[in-house]
Design a protein around this motif. Structure first.
Motif, PDB file in Angstrom:
ATOM      1  N   GLU A 174      60.540  47.562  54.664  1.00  0.00           N
ATOM      2  CA  GLU A 174      59.797  46.421  54.120  1.00  0.00           C
ATOM      3  C   GLU A 174      60.693  45.625  53.178  1.00  0.00           C
ATOM      4  O   GLU A 174      61.492  46.183  52.432  1.00  0.00           O
ATOM      5  N   PHE A 175      60.548  44.297  53.232  1.00  0.00           N
ATOM      6  CA  PHE A 175      61.262  43.416  52.308  1.00  0.00           C
ATOM      7  C   PHE A 175      60.311  42.317  51.863  1.00  0.00           C
ATOM      8  O   PHE A 175      59.652  41.671  52.688  1.00  0.00           O
ATOM      9  N   LYS A 194      57.180  38.004  53.265  1.00  0.00           N
ATOM     10  CA  LYS A 194      57.038  39.450  53.347  1.00  0.00           C
ATOM     11  C   LYS A 194      57.251  39.883  54.784  1.00  0.00           C
ATOM     12  O   LYS A 194      56.727  39.268  55.722  1.00  0.00           O
ATOM     13  N   GLY A 195      58.007  40.964  54.968  1.00  0.00           N
ATOM     14  CA  GLY A 195      58.238  41.502  56.292  1.00  0.00           C
ATOM     15  C   GLY A 195      58.141  43.013  56.286  1.00  0.00           C
ATOM     16  O   GLY A 195      58.677  43.666  55.391  1.00  0.00           O
ATOM     17  N   VAL A 196      57.431  43.575  57.268  1.00  0.00           N
ATOM     18  CA  VAL A 196      57.238  45.025  57.370  1.00  0.00           C
ATOM     19  C   VAL A 196      57.451  45.443  58.820  1.00  0.00           C
ATOM     20  O   VAL A 196      56.963  44.777  59.745  1.00  0.00           O
ATOM     21  N   THR A 197      58.171  46.537  59.032  1.00  0.00           N
ATOM     22  CA  THR A 197      58.274  47.148  60.350  1.00  0.00           C
ATOM     23  C   THR A 197      57.998  48.642  60.211  1.00  0.00           C
ATOM     24  O   THR A 197      58.271  49.242  59.170  1.00  0.00           O
ATOM     25  N   ASP A 206      55.697  53.644  69.638  1.00  0.00           N
ATOM     26  CA  ASP A 206      55.125  52.301  69.549  1.00  0.00           C
ATOM     27  C   ASP A 206      55.575  51.645  68.252  1.00  0.00           C
ATOM     28  O   ASP A 206      55.462  52.236  67.176  1.00  0.00           O
ATOM     29  N   SER A 207      56.042  50.424  68.326  1.00  0.00           N
ATOM     30  CA  SER A 207      56.555  49.738  67.145  1.00  0.00           C
ATOM     31  C   SER A 207      55.539  48.730  66.623  1.00  0.00           C
ATOM     32  O   SER A 207      54.685  48.241  67.373  1.00  0.00           O
ATOM     33  N   TRP A 208      55.643  48.430  65.353  1.00  0.00           N
ATOM     34  CA  TRP A 208      54.744  47.467  64.709  1.00  0.00           C
ATOM     35  C   TRP A 208      55.528  46.677  63.669  1.00  0.00           C
ATOM     36  O   TRP A 208      56.413  47.220  62.992  1.00  0.00           O
TER      37      TRP A 208
END
Length: 680
Positions: A174-175, A194-197, A206-208
């Motif tokens: 997360e950033f 905001k960015g979250v993986t 499974d990716s999100w």
């Protein structure tokens, strides 16, 4: 700016009472659409402060809501949740109005809240206000069980740079970044991104990911406050998937594929508050949003424009009137039935016979707050709301009274009625799920199987869901370091949604209307029904205690019980093994939360959060569930105010894989680190 804390200032900070740290300059605006102190509100109110959110170690707004009594937070996956208030826990929970700064984030595409799309920079959240009980007079449809209003800080209070990075297990990264600045002496602004993986599920790859950003500007001069906000989000997840083409040979019917799911949205809002004179304040709130998703069960897009105007007017020294009205317009575009459904059947999905339409809601409301004498206060009001979707009108009144015994003790009680906004999901769309039916011989042995499509079809004659609630509370603050808030409630629900009687429409591909389906498909049809009623009752308490200057405890406990009854469905029978009645009757009854905040030294913090959910005992194994106890741990270090803050967080320490409720995805202990740097 100095990077050092003055020793005397630190001693003062550590010596502040719980009341000083939690309630100073904190007012609640969601109960009456104006600032009020909690002790003046004749309703069940809980405020989750910025400090509680930050030190809980949560990664989402939904998780933080478990701090409040009466709120049930169920984790569906690593980054998805379902949230309900005062029982009736379900994914499509439509009896809780969720807002960000008064802007509704309710999704008509699913008749509920997409919690994984609701995100904000925690540093910029001032508080989360949770109003438990009917709030239809002020907020209208969907405020049946309560209101969650996420209040963000004014841009005046978020000047300078703020950056945050985090990483941990399950590929979590997360950033976040925010920058606040001044435009002139009276105008400030900020923007954030905001960015979250992360992995979406524990059991596979499974990716999100989620990307969001926004802007806010505030102009404050004399008696006028203007706020402008805009922003947007996009979430993406990737899943192993399949579909069926039932015109192909048996060995080729099913095709494995990848499903790329997205949800995206944008919003803009304009808020104007002006104190006209000593007696009157006017407000205008305007917001618009656009949202879309390709998730098979909610595929489509919708556009909303909402206008709300109101006035607060002091009729006399002891009587104040709040009156207003508004209109909301919703334009929707959903998926229509394909030309040949059986050539491409997903595991589940939703289609509509009326895919494009525009609905509107019009309301008017009024409320009078009165001081009856030195100790008694009353709040009486009502809202009239018109829904064009089903051409219905709902009357949503409330009456509340508060008795102030002294500054330390207050008693309150109230009653109200609220309605749920009618949903085009139930009246305009059909959902389906793909399954298999086992074919048995005369002895009950399965000798063959066939694919089955189970449809839940729309019903345009549904009555609006309503709830009547009576509740009472007692607040007691014997000292500045101890606060106790108790509530009891009883709610009566009518016209709750359920699935009606099922009937086979096609058997071995031969249908009752004379048509023929490929591959000898079976189809089972049921229809949305409003034949379910329920009673729920319970007790809620919140205790805030500061036994030591450096230690604070935030505790909540809830007992909730539901009794449902229905007719017109096999699920209503005494020997039923499925259905909404059984689901409502078999839910956890006891919920407890204990959050401890310990300032070990000026540089070190150790915070623990214990959560408990009681077991469910049922004759039907599918509804039985074990009790769940989890402990979250946060250790934080910050040597100086202008140094980064480093956090080590374990979510569910020592917890092996488990389901938060039967049928949900597995979750387990998760470790991650976070670093934040705040430079005013």
């Amino acid at each position: 700016m100095s990077c050092y804390v003055n020793a005397n200032d630190l001693d003062i900070l550590l010596a502040m009472s719980l009341e000083d740290l939690s309630n100073t300059d904190i007012s609640v605006t969601s109960a009456a659409k104006k600032p009020q102190n909690i002790e003046d509100i004749p309703a069940a109110v809980y405020v989750i402060t910025n400090e509680q959110i930050r030190r809980s170690g949560v990664r989402s707004v939904a998780e933080a809501l478990a701090l409040a009594p009466g709120v049930q937070v169920t984790r569906i996956s690593e980054f998805n949740w379902q949230v309900s208030l005062r029982s009736l826990n379900e994914v499509l929970f439509n009896k809780l109005l969720v807002m960000i700064d008064g802007r509704s984030v309710y999704s008509p595409l699913m008749s509920g809240t997409f919690w994984h799309t609701i995100d904000a920079l925690f540093q910029d959240i001032d508080r989360i206000e949770v109003i438990r009980g009917t709030a239809g007079t002020m907020w209208g449809g969907n405020a049946a069980n309560g209101v969650v209003n996420i209040i963000t800080k004014s841009s005046t209070d978020t000047q300078g740079h703020y950056a945050e990075v985090a990483a941990g297990e399950k590929d979590y990264q997360e950033f976040n970044y925010r920058y606040g600045f001044s435009l002139d002496d009276n105008t400030t602004a900020r923007f954030y991104m905001k960015g979250v993986t992360s992995d979406y599920y524990l059991v596979n790859d499974d990716s999100w990911r989620n990307l969001s950003g926004g802007f806010r500007a505030d102009h404050n001069v004399d008696n006028r406050n203007i706020s402008v906000q805009a922003g947007g989000y996009q979430t993406r997840s990737q899943h192993y998937w399949f579909y069926g083409n039932f015109y192909l040979p048996p060995e080729d019917v099913f095709t494995n594929t990848t499903l790329n799911v997205f949800a995206r949205g944008a919003y803009a809002s304009f808020d104007w508050i002006e104190q006209y004179n000593d007696k009157t304040t006017y407000e205008l709130h305007l917001w618009a949003d656009a949202n879309s998703t390709n998730e098979p069960s909610a595929q489509g897009e919708f556009y909303t424009l909402d206008l709300d105007t109101l006035a607060h007017h002091a009729l006399s020294e002891k009587h104040q009137l709040t009156a207003g009205g508004g209109v909301r317009v919703i334009h929707r575009r959903t998926e229509s039935y394909p030309d040949d459904f059986y050539s491409h059947v997903e595991p589940w999905g939703r289609y509509s016979h009326d895919p494009i339409g525009t609905d509107f809601i019009v309301n008017g409301y009024g409320q009078i707050e009165s001081q009856l004498n030195d100790q008694w206060f009353s709040t009486i009001g009502a809202k009239i709301e018109y829904f064009s979707l089903n051409d219905s009108v709902e009357f949503q009144p409330q009456a509340r009274f508060l008795y102030r015994h002294n500054d330390q003790q207050q008693f309150w009680f109230g009653a109200g009625r609220a309605a749920v906004t009618p949903s085009f999901v139930e009246s305009k769309t059909d959902s389906y799920i793909l399954g298999t039916v086992g074919i048995t011989d005369g002895n009950g042995n399965i000798i063959d199987s066939r694919p089955t499509v189970v449809y839940t079809v729309n019903n345009q004659n549904l009555k609006n869901e309503t709830v009547r609630t009576i509740d009472a509370g007692y607040r007691y603050s014997p000292t500045h370091s101890l606060s106790i808030d108790n509530t009891i409630f009883y709610s009566k629900y009518k016209n709750l949604r359920m699935e009606g009687d099922r009937a086979w429409a096609c058997v071995y591909g031969e249908c009752i209307d004379g048509s023929t389906l490929p591959y000898e498909i079976f189809t089972l049809i049921n229809t949305f029904s409003d034949g379910l009623n329920a009673d729920s009752y319970g007790f809620e308490t919140a205790i805030q205690w500061q036994p030591l200057s450096a230690l604070k405890l935030n505790t909540s406990y809830s007992y909730m019980k539901t009794n449902a009854e229905c007719s017109g469905s096999a699920g209503c029978d005494a020997n039923a093994t499925s259905g909404y009645r059984l689901m409502y009757d078999h839910q956890p009854a006891h919920f407890a939360s204990i959050q401890s905040l310990w300032q070990i030294t000026p540089a070190w913090q150790l915070d623990l959060w214990l959560k408990y959910k009681s077991k469910v005992e049922a004759d039907v194994p599918a509804f039985s569930a074990p009790s769940i106890t989890t402990l979250d741990v946060r250790l934080a270090w910050q040597q100086k105010p202008c140094w980064p803050r480093i956090e080590w967080i374990i979510d569910g320490i020592g917890k092996d894989p488990y389901e938060d409720l039967p049928g949900k995805s597995l979750i387990e202990e998760t470790f991650f680190m976070r670093a934040a740097w705040d430079l005013p």
